[in-house]
Design a protein around this motif. Sequence first.
Motif, short mmCIF file in Angstrom:
data_model
loop_
_atom_site.label_atom_id
_atom_site.label_comp_id
_atom_site.label_asym_id
_atom_site.label_seq_id
_atom_site.Cartn_x
_atom_site.Cartn_y
_atom_site.Cartn_z
N ARG A 388 -1.81 10.16 44.47
CA ARG A 388 -3.02 10.95 44.69
C ARG A 388 -3.13 12.01 43.59
O ARG A 388 -2.23 12.83 43.42
CB ARG A 388 -2.96 11.65 46.05
CG ARG A 388 -3.26 10.76 47.23
CD ARG A 388 -3.03 11.53 48.49
NE ARG A 388 -3.62 10.91 49.64
CZ ARG A 388 -3.28 11.17 50.89
NH1 ARG A 388 -2.35 12.09 51.12
NH2 ARG A 388 -3.85 10.57 51.90
N SER A 443 -7.40 14.52 48.94
CA SER A 443 -8.26 13.59 49.67
C SER A 443 -9.49 13.22 48.85
O SER A 443 -10.06 14.06 48.15
CB SER A 443 -8.69 14.22 51.00
OG SER A 443 -9.73 13.48 51.60
N ASN A 444 -9.92 11.96 48.97
CA ASN A 444 -11.16 11.58 48.26
C ASN A 444 -12.38 12.21 48.91
O ASN A 444 -13.47 12.16 48.35
CB ASN A 444 -11.31 10.06 48.16
CG ASN A 444 -11.35 9.37 49.52
OD1 ASN A 444 -11.30 10.00 50.57
ND2 ASN A 444 -11.44 8.04 49.48
N TYR A 450 -7.39 8.20 44.08
CA TYR A 450 -6.27 7.40 44.56
C TYR A 450 -5.98 6.28 43.56
O TYR A 450 -6.89 5.58 43.13
CB TYR A 450 -6.59 6.77 45.92
CG TYR A 450 -6.79 7.77 47.05
CD1 TYR A 450 -6.41 9.09 46.93
CD2 TYR A 450 -7.36 7.36 48.25
CE1 TYR A 450 -6.57 9.98 47.97
CE2 TYR A 450 -7.54 8.25 49.30
CZ TYR A 450 -7.15 9.56 49.15
OH TYR A 450 -7.32 10.46 50.17
#
Length: 570
Positions: A388, A443-444, A450
């Motif tokens: 990530r 986090s996307n 990712y």
Amino acid sequence: MTIQTLLDGLWQMISLFAGTFIQEDAAILAGAYLVVVKKFPAAFAYSALLSGVIAGDLIIYWIGRLARRWDKLRWLAARINASAAHKWLDRRLFLAVAVSRVLPTLTFPTFAACGWLGIPFRRFAGAAIASAVVYVTVTFILLTLYGRSLPTWASTYGWIGLCALLLLVWFVRRAVSRKQQRIVLSREPNIEPQVGTMTVRDAGLLSVHTGMPPLDAGKVRVAFSERIPPVIYYIPLLIQWLLLGLRYRSLTVPTAANPRIEAGGLIGESKSECMSMPASAASPWLAPTTSIDARGGADPDHDVRQAQMAMAAAGLDYPVIAKPDIGWRGFGVRRIEDESQLRDYLSGFPEGQRLILQQYVPWHGEAGVFYVRRPGRETGEIFSLTLRYFPFVIGDGETDLRGLILANPRTRWKKSLLFEIHRDRLDTVPGKGEAVRLAIVGSNRVGGLYVDGNDLVTPALTQRIDEIAKSMPEFHFGRFDIRFETIEAFQQGENFSIIEINGAGAEAVHIWDPDFPLRDAYRVLFAQQSLMFAIGAANRRRGFAPLSAMDLVRCQQRQQKLLPIYPASG
């Protein structure tokens, strides 16, 4: 058969054919009604509907083709990056046509764009006809079966109710598609825009996260999968879920995948309880964590005192990470530097809810490790490893932060959220070559990237993760979110810290790698979901009962109720 009957039948077919030009779903519903109630031949109704839908698609294509030649519209052609848009549509033609089929406000612009941009007619026609056959056939059969299942006394009310339901669904689809209109006739999502005197492409490999492998600049883009509305993207998974539910005679059997976690960790589970599950021998690999039950704005002083005592007992010191105990995708996660920031966070936290305080892990490396161990087996395996990368921009010494966010494909995609987070520093100008991290989570949801890291899995890492997972009672299926110092040490199972443990509701997130094909993403998700059902069923045979459907719904409702009222992330 009289001439009048033939004329009536012909008129009905013409009406259905023409009706598809106005509203396809309404025309298909009318066709099903004629077949069920008026005993009109199903083959004739179906033929009229399918031919009407296909004819409408081809007409829209040729409207776009002819419009390109109209002198008054040449100004529009000059504004569109035709080469990039053509390349984008050419690579994803069938998927673009299929998605546009179910999103009403995208149909005309997508099909017209295919004509405008010179997509070969045969290719477009093949995609349009194939998607039309699937859509019309499935919809027509389902509506016909629905009508035939209605008892005579409920027939009228049933058709009226179905009309209302289809209208509601149409409005939902229309609302979703309005948010996705940039997918057609927009700039190529993979184009790296200019950032001062340097483009992302010029950079080649980017070393922006200490300890992480250098990042291929070509990945700094929004994956096509991410642009598909979730309500569309997860339809195949929902269908598979229903089929697996029939196979295993329970739609909730996945809640038994991890019997010691509420709902198996499928949704609404306590993150603090998950973090407390590993045995003491695993503590070197866990970020120090504590939790408190907050009174929120009702008594912030009490909450601050309680938090400080809990931090002291757990050996935590500032900075810490504060986050909700029942959370999702980084909602409400904030870095706390001192007592005043802690007070501010606690004052906005929902009353009566638990929050987590966790020692901030300063390492920049982050990974999601998805672990699977079938019941009865001695060892488990790493099903997925994902790297990530936090959302970031690279300064050029001239452009302010606002401009850099807009220039980066991934951060531009989340500009509203990032503008809000950095509202006090948008006018600052980062130095040339300076990498600016824009969020504390990868986090996307906030623009994190990712990257598939499955080729980095080693026996040493697998053994370490397996030891930790097996120290947790009845943990079989889930993801460890991890911070690590260097990728080399992490591969040896050293110098890392688990910051969150997720159960059955976690995803093998390497599928969101921009280079990961959509078909392979579905292959992975189908395999993951099949494993989840199989593990849940195996535990059910061992005596662990799945959650009831109503209890699962309550868990989902509790989580959805809390997410909007958590303090803002930061």
